[in-house]
Motif scaffolding. Structure first.
Motif, PDB file in Angstrom:
ATOM      1  N   UNK A 280      -8.527  26.062   2.373  1.00 10.95           N
ATOM      2  CA  UNK A 280      -9.761  25.434   2.860  1.00 10.95           C
ATOM      3  C   UNK A 280     -10.151  24.242   1.985  1.00 10.95           C
ATOM      4  N   UNK A 281      -9.938  24.376   0.668  1.00  7.21           N
ATOM      5  CA  UNK A 281     -10.294  23.298  -0.261  1.00  7.21           C
ATOM      6  C   UNK A 281      -9.472  22.052   0.028  1.00  7.21           C
ATOM      7  N   UNK A 282      -8.217  22.247   0.384  1.00  6.03           N
ATOM      8  CA  UNK A 282      -7.343  21.117   0.707  1.00  6.03           C
ATOM      9  C   UNK A 282      -7.913  20.269   1.837  1.00  6.03           C
ATOM     10  N   UNK A 283      -8.536  20.929   2.793  1.00 11.11           N
ATOM     11  CA  UNK A 283      -9.067  20.221   3.962  1.00 11.11           C
ATOM     12  C   UNK A 283     -10.526  19.807   3.798  1.00 11.11           C
ATOM     13  N   UNK A 284     -11.158  20.161   2.673  1.00 15.57           N
ATOM     14  CA  UNK A 284     -12.576  19.883   2.468  1.00 15.57           C
ATOM     15  C   UNK A 284     -12.809  18.400   2.189  1.00 15.57           C
ATOM     16  N   UNK A 467     -13.366  22.679 -14.771  1.00 19.29           N
ATOM     17  CA  UNK A 467     -13.403  21.897 -13.536  1.00 19.29           C
ATOM     18  C   UNK A 467     -13.926  22.750 -12.385  1.00 19.29           C
ATOM     19  N   UNK A 468     -14.968  22.294 -11.679  1.00 19.36           N
ATOM     20  CA  UNK A 468     -15.441  23.047 -10.516  1.00 19.36           C
ATOM     21  C   UNK A 468     -14.343  23.172  -9.467  1.00 19.36           C
ATOM     22  N   UNK A 469     -14.099  24.392  -9.026  1.00 15.81           N
ATOM     23  CA  UNK A 469     -13.071  24.635  -8.012  1.00 15.81           C
ATOM     24  C   UNK A 469     -13.728  24.887  -6.660  1.00 15.81           C
ATOM     25  N   UNK A 470     -14.568  25.906  -6.599  1.00 12.99           N
ATOM     26  CA  UNK A 470     -15.282  26.210  -5.356  1.00 12.99           C
ATOM     27  C   UNK A 470     -16.687  25.646  -5.477  1.00 12.99           C
ATOM     28  N   UNK A 471     -16.849  24.434  -4.988  1.00 11.50           N
ATOM     29  CA  UNK A 471     -18.110  23.693  -5.085  1.00 11.50           C
ATOM     30  C   UNK A 471     -18.616  23.435  -3.669  1.00 11.50           C
ATOM     31  N   UNK A 472     -19.904  23.665  -3.471  1.00 11.64           N
ATOM     32  CA  UNK A 472     -20.476  23.549  -2.129  1.00 11.64           C
ATOM     33  C   UNK A 472     -21.724  22.677  -2.154  1.00 11.64           C
ATOM     34  N   UNK A 483     -18.061  23.317   1.732  1.00 10.74           N
ATOM     35  CA  UNK A 483     -17.103  23.213   0.636  1.00 10.74           C
ATOM     36  C   UNK A 483     -16.692  21.759   0.442  1.00 10.74           C
ATOM     37  N   UNK A 484     -16.672  21.310  -0.819  1.00 14.35           N
ATOM     38  CA  UNK A 484     -16.244  19.945  -1.136  1.00 14.35           C
ATOM     39  C   UNK A 484     -15.212  20.014  -2.254  1.00 14.35           C
ATOM     40  N   UNK A 485     -14.517  18.909  -2.487  1.00 19.69           N
ATOM     41  CA  UNK A 485     -13.529  18.850  -3.565  1.00 19.69           C
ATOM     42  C   UNK A 485     -13.711  17.566  -4.370  1.00 19.69           C
ATOM     43  N   UNK A 486     -13.080  17.570  -5.540  1.00 20.39           N
ATOM     44  CA  UNK A 486     -13.045  16.348  -6.351  1.00 20.39           C
ATOM     45  C   UNK A 486     -14.187  16.179  -7.322  1.00 20.39           C
ATOM     46  N   UNK A 487     -15.177  17.091  -7.337  1.00 24.89           N
ATOM     47  CA  UNK A 487     -16.308  16.939  -8.248  1.00 24.89           C
ATOM     48  C   UNK A 487     -15.875  17.220  -9.685  1.00 24.89           C
ATOM     49  N   UNK A 488     -16.333  16.395 -10.591  1.00 23.86           N
ATOM     50  CA  UNK A 488     -16.046  16.574 -12.015  1.00 23.86           C
ATOM     51  C   UNK A 488     -17.367  16.788 -12.742  1.00 23.86           C
ATOM     52  N   UNK A 489     -17.464  17.887 -13.485  1.00 21.91           N
ATOM     53  CA  UNK A 489     -18.714  18.235 -14.155  1.00 21.91           C
ATOM     54  C   UNK A 489     -18.823  17.529 -15.493  1.00 21.91           C
ATOM     55  N   UNK A 490     -19.929  16.874 -15.730  1.00 20.52           N
ATOM     56  CA  UNK A 490     -20.206  16.273 -17.018  1.00 20.52           C
ATOM     57  C   UNK A 490     -20.595  17.359 -18.023  1.00 20.52           C
ATOM     58  N   UNK A 491     -20.623  17.004 -19.291  1.00 27.31           N
ATOM     59  CA  UNK A 491     -21.029  17.946 -20.325  1.00 27.31           C
ATOM     60  C   UNK A 491     -22.468  18.402 -20.095  1.00 27.31           C
ATOM     61  N   UNK A 492     -22.723  19.686 -20.315  1.00 28.23           N
ATOM     62  CA  UNK A 492     -24.083  20.227 -20.217  1.00 28.23           C
ATOM     63  C   UNK A 492     -24.620  20.397 -21.632  1.00 28.23           C
ATOM     64  N   UNK A 493     -25.587  19.598 -22.060  1.00 27.56           N
ATOM     65  CA  UNK A 493     -26.154  19.764 -23.402  1.00 27.56           C
ATOM     66  C   UNK A 493     -26.817  21.128 -23.531  1.00 27.56           C
ATOM     67  N   UNK A 494     -26.767  21.697 -24.722  1.00 30.57           N
ATOM     68  CA  UNK A 494     -27.371  23.009 -24.936  1.00 30.57           C
ATOM     69  C   UNK A 494     -28.864  22.988 -24.612  1.00 30.57           C
ATOM     70  N   UNK A 495     -29.507  21.857 -24.836  1.00 28.14           N
ATOM     71  CA  UNK A 495     -30.953  21.774 -24.553  1.00 28.14           C
ATOM     72  C   UNK A 495     -31.249  21.924 -23.065  1.00 28.14           C
ATOM     73  N   UNK A 496     -30.232  21.633 -22.206  1.00 23.35           N
ATOM     74  CA  UNK A 496     -30.448  21.752 -20.761  1.00 23.35           C
ATOM     75  C   UNK A 496     -30.689  23.194 -20.343  1.00 23.35           C
ATOM     76  N   UNK A 497     -30.243  24.157 -21.158  1.00 20.61           N
ATOM     77  CA  UNK A 497     -30.437  25.560 -20.794  1.00 20.61           C
ATOM     78  C   UNK A 497     -31.892  25.974 -20.849  1.00 20.61           C
ATOM     79  N   UNK A 498     -32.726  25.191 -21.515  1.00 22.29           N
ATOM     80  CA  UNK A 498     -34.169  25.473 -21.479  1.00 22.29           C
ATOM     81  C   UNK A 498     -34.743  25.198 -20.094  1.00 22.29           C
ATOM     82  N   UNK A 499     -34.005  24.420 -19.302  1.00 19.71           N
ATOM     83  CA  UNK A 499     -34.474  24.093 -17.950  1.00 19.71           C
ATOM     84  C   UNK A 499     -33.848  24.995 -16.894  1.00 19.71           C
ATOM     85  N   UNK A 500     -33.435  26.196 -17.289  1.00 17.03           N
ATOM     86  CA  UNK A 500     -33.016  27.172 -16.279  1.00 17.03           C
ATOM     87  C   UNK A 500     -34.255  27.575 -15.491  1.00 17.03           C
ATOM     88  N   UNK A 501     -34.221  27.322 -14.198  1.00 11.58           N
ATOM     89  CA  UNK A 501     -35.401  27.553 -13.363  1.00 11.58           C
ATOM     90  C   UNK A 501     -35.506  28.999 -12.899  1.00 11.58           C
TER      91      UNK A 501
END
Length: 557
Positions: A280-284, A467-472, A483-501
């Motif tokens: 499915x990812x191949x065709x996404x 690398x995100x594999x199953x990204x929607x 389902x989409x493909x090709x997304x590349x995740x940037x670094x998540x700073x540790x301080x970003x975890x304070x913004x867990x909603x």
């Protein structure tokens, strides 16, 4: 087994790392030639080792690590390898100076990654030959002592004319502990596992769009006379989208013994699902634009994210002295935030290597004694969002003079403070559907047409979080998941975890083997999490041209 020997003012630790089956501690040492060689050579070193006018050792440690490994792999129903290997290494660590200031943790020369090595490591005989093992230990001890004397001289010269704000000890004093485990053997049926990896790899023949696949079964026993045993099965497959983009999926199964490996049927179902997802990812469609906004991590993706972003920053390992001006990227970003908020108040974190299971699932990060001979201990790290403690090895830190049983590394002499079983827990959790609605609400408030949901991260990459594999895409208008493909995740700073909603009411376990050829087993237990803002990049650069011919397994001619 960790044994403390004292002689002429020298404290020595003997880590007996490959024990034979023993009925009592005394019988084990006297009957096993490996143990006898270690004990006898250590006693001799304690009593006699010193060069004229040079520092006498105050601490000596021996490590012997035995490894026996079997590996079989197959692709599309055909066996590609089946082999066994065996090896043994010895390590001698000789510390000169004293607990307050010794030769350790000092680096000269170019930039380094990770802790500086401690002691001398030799490959040695695989037979349990008493004389040959003593010979290797003698050579290693001699080299380690000469190395340590030189290191101490350089370190003293380096600090002599420097103003030091405070003097933190170089090594912690710990109580002696004895732990003897029963020897395990790598007793397996090679014919059975060769047949099994063939059958599992043959499942990919049902999926014509899969271009490459591999099923790997690997079993190894590593004896540290404090036994650590592992079985790993990894399945990976790759395909090519019509535009030439390579897509890949990978799933591991890690266990401490054969009886903990999932059933044949469970693994077969996982392979079939992975192949279907990859098809499915191949065709996404491709992520067409960079994304910055809320992201919901669920299942394996959530646990892997915490392993990459939070876990490395929970180490209280003090950096070594160095004569080089360099960026030291392995320093915890939370080191100056003790007793300050680092997560939302509804989250708490602890590490408990003494836990063996959660529900019916094994925790691979379980151990009784760490790799520096200190008993494992449950450590409360973050309480209601506030950082309360760090994981500690025997290298003391400011206001943390003792180890809490987290000095770990399969490679002797490279021990640092690391996680065992890391638990992320919440006082309140939401269902998957509620988390999804919360994601949609946040996107609506930011005038976004869609949010991002990540269900799987490929861990076998050098991407900051995998690398995100199953990204929607989750569309705001109707909640549809695409389902989409090709997304590349940037670094998540540790301080970003304070913004867990928000977090889920679920709990997902990831058993990981961290490291290279000799990995350290760890476990992460985490719920789904919704983060306020993460950046994802669209694919960049030119794609290779698609394959000109069809896969020969599916060629109808």
């Amino acid at each position: 087994m960790t044994r403390r020997i004292v002689g002429k003012g020298v404290v020595c630790t003997l880590l007996l790392l490959a024990a034979a089956a023993v009925h009592s501690q005394t019988a084990g040492v006297s009957s096993d030639p490996v143990m006898r060689a270690m004990v006898n050579e250590l006693e001799r070193s304690v009593n006699e080792l010193q060069f004229k006018d040079l520092d006498k050792p105050y601490f000596i440690q021996y490590v012997i690590l035995d490894q026996e490994r079997y590996r079989a792999s197959a692709t599309f129903g055909a066996l590609t390898s089946s082999d066994t290997s065996q090896g043994r290494i010895v390590q001698a660590q000789v510390r000169v100076g004293d607990y307050e200031f010794d030769n350790s943790e000092f680096m000269t020369g170019p930039a380094f990654q990770g802790p500086p090595p401690s002691g001398v490591v030799f490959a040695t005989v695989i037979e349990n030959d008493y004389d040959a093992i003593r010979h290797s230990l003698w050579l290693a001890t001699d080299a380690a002592y000469k190395q340590s004397v030189e290191q101490l001289a350089r370190k003293r010269a380096f600090v002599q004319n420097k103003v030091r704000a405070e003097q933190i000890p170089d090594f912690s004093k710990e109580a002696a502990v004895t732990a003897v485990g029963t020897r395990r053997t790598l007793d397996l049926d090679k014919t059975h596992w060769e047949k099994q990896v063939r059958e599992w790899s043959n499942i990919f023949k049902r999926y014509p769009e899969i271009q490459q696949s591999r099923v790997v079964f690997e079993a190894q026993v590593m004896h540290r006379y404090l036994v650590n045993s592992e079985v790993a099965i990894s399945i990976e497959a790759a395909s090519e989208a019509p535009d030439g983009m390579r897509v890949r999926h990978w799933i591991p199964f890690n266990a401490s013994s054969f009886d903990q490996v999932p059933s044949v049927e469970e693994i077969s179902k996982s392979i079939a699902k992975m192949a279907a997802d990859l098809t499915a990812l191949r065709a996404a469609p491709v992520l067409e634009a960079d994304y910055s906004g809320p992201v919901l991590f669920t299942g394996q993706a959530s646990a892997e994210m915490f392993a990459r972003v939070l876990a490395p920053n929970l180490s209280g390992q003090r950096l070594p002295l160095t004569d080089q001006q360099q960026a030291q990227t392995n320093r915890s970003e939370l080191v100056d935030r003790l007793n300050r908020p680092v997560l939302p108040r509804f989250l708490s974190v602890f590490d408990d290597p003494t836990a063996q299971r959660i529900g019916n699932q094994e925790l691979l990060g379980h151990y009784q004694v760490d790799d520096q001979g200190v008993p494992a201990r449950r450590v409360s790290l973050i309480e209601q969002g506030v950082l309360k403690n760090f994981l500690m090895s025997r290298r003391p830190g400011k206001d943390m003079p003792q180890s809490n049983g987290h000095g770990r590394s399969v490679v002797p002499g490279r021990e640092t403070a690391q996680i065992g079983n890391l638990f992320i827990q919440s006082k309140e959790g939401k269902s998957y559907e509620d988390l999804k609605q919360e994601l949609i609400k946040m996107c609506r408030e930011e005038n976004l047409q869609y949010g991002i949901l990540i269900k799987a991260l490929d861990t076998d990459t050098r991407s900051p979080i995998g690398t995100p594999v199953l990204t929607y895409k989750v569309y705001v208008a109707d909640g549809r998941e695409e389902l989409i493909r090709g997304a590349f995740a940037q670094e998540i700073p540790i301080r970003s975890l304070r913004q867990i909603e928000a977090v889920g009411d679920d709990s997902f376990v990831v058993n990981r083997l961290s490291g290279g050829e000799l990995p350290t087993p760890t476990s992460i237990v985490a719920p789904s999490v919704l983060l306020e803002e993460i950046e994802l990049k669209k694919p960049s650069g030119n794609q290779q041209k698609p394959a000109l011919l069809t896969h020969p397994y599916f060629d109808k001619n």
